[in-house]
Design a protein around this motif. Structure first.
Motif: not given
Lengths: 282, 355
Positions: B78, B80, B84-85, B150
């Motif tokens: 996923f 983002f 969203a690291l 990912a």
């Protein structure tokens, strides 16, 4: 305009206006409120000879009081860091009836006169008190022992951890947790490798504040500590005792040592704090 | 891995995010979920990932009911919108995360992880930045790291939530071309959410147009662009001009002209709306034939490679026409001048559908 920009650039302070008045106020404030009173401590202590100074600050009874004060304060701060995080977590992550009331309760130790806290704690944990009655037969003595000191310090320090961790948890990037879950992390791995490391700087700040507060605490502790020399006598109490005996120089000498130790510890904690946030934007 | 979505519904309180949505994504395709904000596209993506539960319906991954698995067992990657690291980890540790949290039995050794992470960093052209923290990277670099992270666990499905939404136009274009190439290399089934029709048309094999929690149309980019199923799709993909009028016996009366209503969505008569793309209108100074509509030039604006002409036609409606620079130069239109417009490729929708 161009010239003033150039000038402030040359000075290296950027060009945000208002530097002079705000910096001036900051210096004045620190000078009057912090530096001047504290420096008189050093002047007063300097009236002692070296031998007198060492005699005043390194007497066995005084050394024991350092151990009790700093030891109990560290333990209390560790306890607060642990439970404070749980309280903050509960308040932020769950929705339950009475949450707002619980949230408000956290601040009570801030507002309560410390003497009231000390008397109440002593009353509850004395051998004829509510909890003392239960604990004493089990061999746990709280009131009038070093455990009591720790307990009072936990009481007054809790809000610091909760209130520093809470906003960080509230602002926490939930997507980072979701990303970790999609990458195959289980609940435990997400907590230990993503959530906790990101929370750590705030916990450390809370820990530092709780510790500093505990070291300086006097009012609540004297009521519950028992104040036995060598066992449950804290350094602030010792300073008061010396003052009551008109030993002003001796009192300030002990105060100076306490100040220096506190300063060193806070400095170390601040460096640790900086290290723990090394990933943040400069 | 194929994705089947069967009659999925999802509500958030009183708001119906998805209503009876069915969709199938064949293995290896790159599919765009396209729609305005609030159309349910992100919710659908999060449901596929298992980050959101369904109220009704089923999600099948490779024919298997996915509701039996939580996100960490679904083998989905996923990405983002805001990356969203893990900001306390270096680029290397971010990419290595998925491999290093594997259970001991299946976790590769340190060296294997290292070489694999560097392979991925090479793929995103960021090997030299392996020890940086996310805060030291640009937006485009962060998104590439998020993609590498990912991909590290070799997901069978790659889900991207507005992956380029937070980037500036130039980087966005580069990155989406790069994503298309990447997909052509690794062929992992991918679904990406976007509200940018250009992005969807350029990158995707198939486009699913969504609106108000429902699928409006599904097809290849040229299918949805050239043969929109309804006014919403027509309007959402590209600029459109409306001609209000009537259809009687297969002939449309629009703004004083008569056009054969061959493009009608239904055979019925009644008040109708003709839809014409802004580049499907010719402008000329001479009105010959019954299909030319008189109009007045209201404005001429050069926008990059195109020239946008604003007109007001005899029926009293605004028109927006895109001309190529050449055509515009030849015409040399003046503001206020009377011209004739001739729509090509008109699609009629009889007024039972409001947009």
């Amino acid at each position: 305009m161009a010239r003033s920009l150039k000038k402030s650039h040359a000075a290296g302070w950027g060009n945000l206006p208002g530097f002079a008045p705000t910096m001036g106020y900051t210096l004045l404030c620190l000078l009057v409120v912090v530096l001047v009173p504290l420096s008189t401590l050093f002047f007063k202590a300097a009236t002692l000879t070296l031998d007198e100074f060492v005699g005043a600050v390194a007497a066995p009874r005084v050394l024991a009081s350092y151990r009790v004060t700093f030891g109990a304060a560290l333990l209390a701060a560790v306890t607060n860091a642990f439970f404070g995080v749980i309280v903050a977590w509960t308040l932020v992550r769950y929705r339950f009836p009475g949450r707002r009331i619980l949230d408000a309760l956290v601040d009570l130790p801030f507002a309560l006169p410390t003497a009231v806290a000390g008397i109440t704690l002593a009353g509850i944990f004395a051998s004829n008190g509510w909890l003392g009655k239960v604990l004493e037969p089990l061999g746990v003595k709280v009131a009038f022992t070093p455990v009591g000191i720790w307990l009072a310090m936990v009481f007054i320090g809790l809000p610091f951890v909760v209130r520093t961790v809470q906003p960080v948890l509230q602002e926490f990037d939930r997507e980072a947790e979701e990303a970790a879950a999609c990458l195959g992390g289980n609940r435990w791995q997400i907590c230990t490798r993503v959530v906790f490391p990101l929370m750590f700087p705030a916990v450390l700040t809370g820990f530092t504040l709780a510790f500093a507060r505990a070291v300086g605490e006097y009012g609540s502790i004297v009521f519950i500590a028992g104040n036995m020399p060598m066992v449950s006598e804290i350094t602030p109490l010792l300073i008061i005792t010396k003052l009551e005996q008109y030993d002003y120089a001796g009192a300030t000498a002990v105060a100076v040592v306490m100040l220096l130790v506190s300063f060193m510890l806070l400095l170390v904690l601040n460096l640790l704090q900086k290290w723990s946030r090394r990933y943040a934007e400069q | 891995m194929s994705i089947e979505i069967e009659n999925v519904s999802k509500r958030f309180g009183a708001f119906a995010a998805l209503e009876d949505v069915s969709l199938s994504v064949p293995s290896g395709e790159l599919v765009a979920l396209l729609g305005p904000s609030g159309s349910g596209k992100t919710t659908l993506l999060r449901i596929i990932a298992g980050l959101e539960s369904v109220d009704e319906g089923k999600v099948l991954l490779n024919g298997e009911d996915a509701s039996l698995h939580d996100p960490r067992h679904r083998k989905v990657g996923f990405v983002f919108q805001h990356y969203a690291l893990f900001r306390h980890m270096t680029v290397f540790d971010n990419v290595a995360f998925g491999l290093s949290v594997k259970p001991k039995r299946t976790r590769p050794g340190k060296e294997v992880i290292r070489s694999k992470v560097f392979d991925l960093l090479k793929l995103i052209q960021m090997e030299h930045l392996w020890d940086r923290y996310p805060s030291q990277l640009s937006g485009g670099q962060r998104q590439r790291v998020a993609l590498a992270r990912a991909l590290a666990v070799e997901p069978q499905v790659l889900l991207l939530d507005e992956p380029f939404g937070a980037l500036d136009a130039k980087v966005r274009q580069e990155l989406r071309r790069w994503l298309r190439q990447l997909h052509d290399e690794i062929h992992v089934t991918s679904v990406f959410v976007t509200h940018d029709q250009e992005e969807a048309l350029e990158v995707a094999d198939r486009i699913v147009v969504m609106n108000r929690g429902k699928v409006e149309q599904e097809g290849t980019p040229s299918e949805v662009y050239d043969h929109p199923a309804n006014p919403f799709v027509f309007d959402f993909l590209g600029k459109v001009n409306l001609f209000h009028g009537r259809i009687d016996n297969g002939v449309a009366q629009l703004g004083g002209v008569r056009l054969p209503a061959s493009g009608s969505s239904s055979g019925t008569d009644g008040s109708a709306v003709g839809y014409v793309r802004s580049h499907d209108i010719d402008i000329s100074r001479h009105g010959s034939g019954s299909d030319a509509i008189a109009a007045q030039v209201r404005g001429v604006l050069r926008v990059g490679p195109l020239v946008r002409v604003d007109l007001l036609h005899a029926g009293g409606e605004q028109l927006e026409v895109d001309l190529s620079r050449d055509a515009a130069d030849r015409l040399a239109l003046q503001v206020g001048e009377q011209v004739f417009v001739r729509p090509r490729n008109v699609r009629f929708f009889v007024n039972d559908y409001q947009i």
